[in-house]
Structures are given as C-alpha cells and as structure tokens.
Design a protein around this motif. Structure first.
Motif, PDB file in Angstrom:
ATOM      1  N   LEU A 151      30.820  -9.518  26.196  1.00 13.84           N
ATOM      2  CA  LEU A 151      32.239  -9.305  26.462  1.00 13.84           C
ATOM      3  C   LEU A 151      33.056  -9.512  25.189  1.00 13.84           C
ATOM      4  O   LEU A 151      33.935  -8.708  24.863  1.00 13.84           O
ATOM      5  CB  LEU A 151      32.718 -10.251  27.567  1.00 13.84           C
ATOM      6  N   LEU A 152      32.769 -10.552  24.437  1.00 12.44           N
ATOM      7  CA  LEU A 152      33.494 -10.810  23.188  1.00 12.44           C
ATOM      8  C   LEU A 152      33.297  -9.677  22.187  1.00 12.44           C
ATOM      9  O   LEU A 152      34.240  -9.256  21.506  1.00 12.44           O
ATOM     10  CB  LEU A 152      33.068 -12.150  22.599  1.00 12.44           C
ATOM     11  N   LYS A 153      32.086  -9.157  22.094  1.00  9.39           N
ATOM     12  CA  LYS A 153      31.816  -8.015  21.210  1.00  9.39           C
ATOM     13  C   LYS A 153      32.603  -6.796  21.673  1.00  9.39           C
ATOM     14  O   LYS A 153      33.185  -6.067  20.865  1.00  9.39           O
ATOM     15  CB  LYS A 153      30.306  -7.727  21.198  1.00  9.39           C
ATOM     16  N   ALA A 154      32.674  -6.577  22.991  1.00  9.73           N
ATOM     17  CA  ALA A 154      33.433  -5.449  23.535  1.00  9.73           C
ATOM     18  C   ALA A 154      34.929  -5.595  23.238  1.00  9.73           C
ATOM     19  O   ALA A 154      35.606  -4.602  22.945  1.00  9.73           O
ATOM     20  CB  ALA A 154      33.200  -5.325  25.035  1.00  9.73           C
ATOM     21  N   ILE A 155      35.429  -6.817  23.294  1.00 12.14           N
ATOM     22  CA  ILE A 155      36.837  -7.063  22.953  1.00 12.14           C
ATOM     23  C   ILE A 155      37.078  -6.690  21.496  1.00 12.14           C
ATOM     24  O   ILE A 155      38.043  -5.989  21.161  1.00 12.14           O
ATOM     25  CB  ILE A 155      37.226  -8.535  23.202  1.00 12.14           C
ATOM     26  N   SER A 156      36.213  -7.160  20.619  1.00 11.55           N
ATOM     27  CA  SER A 156      36.344  -6.860  19.200  1.00 11.55           C
ATOM     28  C   SER A 156      36.319  -5.352  18.954  1.00 11.55           C
ATOM     29  O   SER A 156      37.155  -4.816  18.219  1.00 11.55           O
ATOM     30  CB  SER A 156      35.213  -7.541  18.428  1.00 11.55           C
ATOM     31  N   ASP A 157      35.388  -4.663  19.586  1.00 12.46           N
ATOM     32  CA  ASP A 157      35.284  -3.206  19.425  1.00 12.46           C
ATOM     33  C   ASP A 157      36.521  -2.495  19.963  1.00 12.46           C
ATOM     34  O   ASP A 157      37.032  -1.556  19.351  1.00 12.46           O
ATOM     35  CB  ASP A 157      34.041  -2.673  20.137  1.00 12.46           C
ATOM     36  N   HIS A 158      37.014  -2.949  21.101  1.00  9.51           N
ATOM     37  CA  HIS A 158      38.203  -2.350  21.721  1.00  9.51           C
ATOM     38  C   HIS A 158      39.412  -2.470  20.792  1.00  9.51           C
ATOM     39  O   HIS A 158      40.136  -1.490  20.568  1.00  9.51           O
ATOM     40  CB  HIS A 158      38.481  -3.039  23.063  1.00  9.51           C
ATOM     41  N   ILE A 159      39.633  -3.656  20.267  1.00  8.01           N
ATOM     42  CA  ILE A 159      40.780  -3.869  19.375  1.00  8.01           C
ATOM     43  C   ILE A 159      40.619  -3.051  18.097  1.00  8.01           C
ATOM     44  O   ILE A 159      41.574  -2.413  17.637  1.00  8.01           O
ATOM     45  CB  ILE A 159      40.962  -5.368  19.062  1.00  8.01           C
ATOM     46  N   ALA A 160      39.430  -3.039  17.515  1.00  9.73           N
ATOM     47  CA  ALA A 160      39.188  -2.275  16.288  1.00  9.73           C
ATOM     48  C   ALA A 160      39.429  -0.789  16.521  1.00  9.73           C
ATOM     49  O   ALA A 160      40.061  -0.124  15.690  1.00  9.73           O
ATOM     50  CB  ALA A 160      37.770  -2.512  15.782  1.00  9.73           C
TER      51      ALA A 160
END
Length: 191
Positions: free
Chosen positions: A57-66
């Motif tokens: 989930l944290l990786k997905a958040i990072s990818d989403h924001i980027a």
C-alpha cells in the motif's frame, strides 16, 4: 457478517487517498490496512484485494503521488523555455500547496524511489532543464549548480506555500508566479 456496505467505485484509489490522510495526521507507523478499511467503510479484508501488505500500500501511495505530480509537471511545462520553466515551477509549488498531505508523505517517507531508482517528477525536471540549457546555450560547467539551485527554489517555495497558505492555496498562486518570473536562476551564454 460485517455491517459495512459494499463499496461501489474505485476502492483502490480511495484506499490510497484515505491512507495518505491517516499518515498525514498520525504518521506512517499508525497506518494499517484494517484502519484504512474502516475509514473507507469497507470490510477489513477488502484492502487485501488490492494490496498484499501495508508495504505494498505504501509503495502504491508513492507511485500514485509520483504519477500525479509528473503528469502535472508535464502538462504545465510545454516546450523548454524560461516561461516554461516558470510554469513548471509554479505547477510544482501549487501541486504541493493544494495537496500538502502528499508533500508530507513524499518528503518524510522511505517509499519514494530516488538515487539509482527512477522518480519520474525529478527525472522529468532534470531532462527539461538539460534541454533548456542546450537551447539557451547555458554554460555546461554551470548545469549541475543551476539545476540544484532551481530545484531548491521550487522546493523551498512549496515548503513555504504549505506553511503559509494551508487554508487557501489560491492566495499564494500569483505570489509564486511573480517570484518565479522575477527570480529564475538560469543565465544565457557566458553570463
């Protein structure tokens, strides 16, 4: 049986956004898939259909924001030019002024890919400046320092915008554009 209602819509995106809110208020350590499920009004098992773990989930958040930031920067910049650079900086600052919770996540977490790993907003900015440097004949020996100074200006203005105008980022829009227009770092030729 859960008393939660079936979720209609983009649950994955809602889980990401609600997670950012939770992290912004309580820190990454307080995030759990169970808490974010509750915040979204779905069963405790629902997030697992989208994310295997909290780390996923944290990786997905990072990818989403980027992805969201990179799209914003690319859309705003246009062809490499000083005006385009001003637009790019303005878009960077206003993106974080509008989404201060993203700023907190990006710059306070270990989940943003940097260094040898690609981080598209940073990579786009770097490519954009390189093309601009070539176009305006900016001395090659000044590229690195100019890049750092320009990025620092954008990032610093974003930090100030978040602190100063968290209640209404639109108050800062014209100020940011004026600062960027009058204070860009790049010089042409041998200046």
């Amino acid at each position: 049986m859960s008393d939660k209602t079936y979720h209609h819509g983009d649950l994955r995106l809602e889980l990401i956004e609600k997670s950012v809110e939770l992290i912004s208020k309580n820190g990454i350590g307080a995030l759990s898939l169970r808490k974010v499920a509750s915040k979204c009004g779905v069963s405790h098992s629902a997030p697992y259909a989208h994310f295997k773990s909290k780390e996923a989930l944290l990786k997905a958040i990072s990818d989403h924001i980027a992805d969201k930031l990179a799209t914003t920067l690319k859309t705003s910049a246009g062809e490499p030019s000083i005006d385009g650079l001003v637009n790019l900086g303005w878009a960077y600052v206003m993106f974080f002024a509008r989404y201060p919770q993203y700023y907190s996540f990006v710059f306070a977490s270990d989940y943003v890919e940097v260094g040898d790993n690609p981080y598209e907003p940073y990579d786009f900015f770097k490519r954009y400046l390189k093309e601009l440097f070539i176009k305006i004949n900016h001395p090659e020996e000044k590229w690195q320092n100019t890049f750092i100074a320009q990025w620092a200006m954008f990032h610093g203005l974003a930090s100030i915008a978040i602190m100063q105008e968290a209640d209404d980022p639109s108050k800062y829009e014209s100020t940011v554009r004026e600062i960027l227009t009058k204070n860009y770092i790049i010089t042409t030729g041998g200046n």
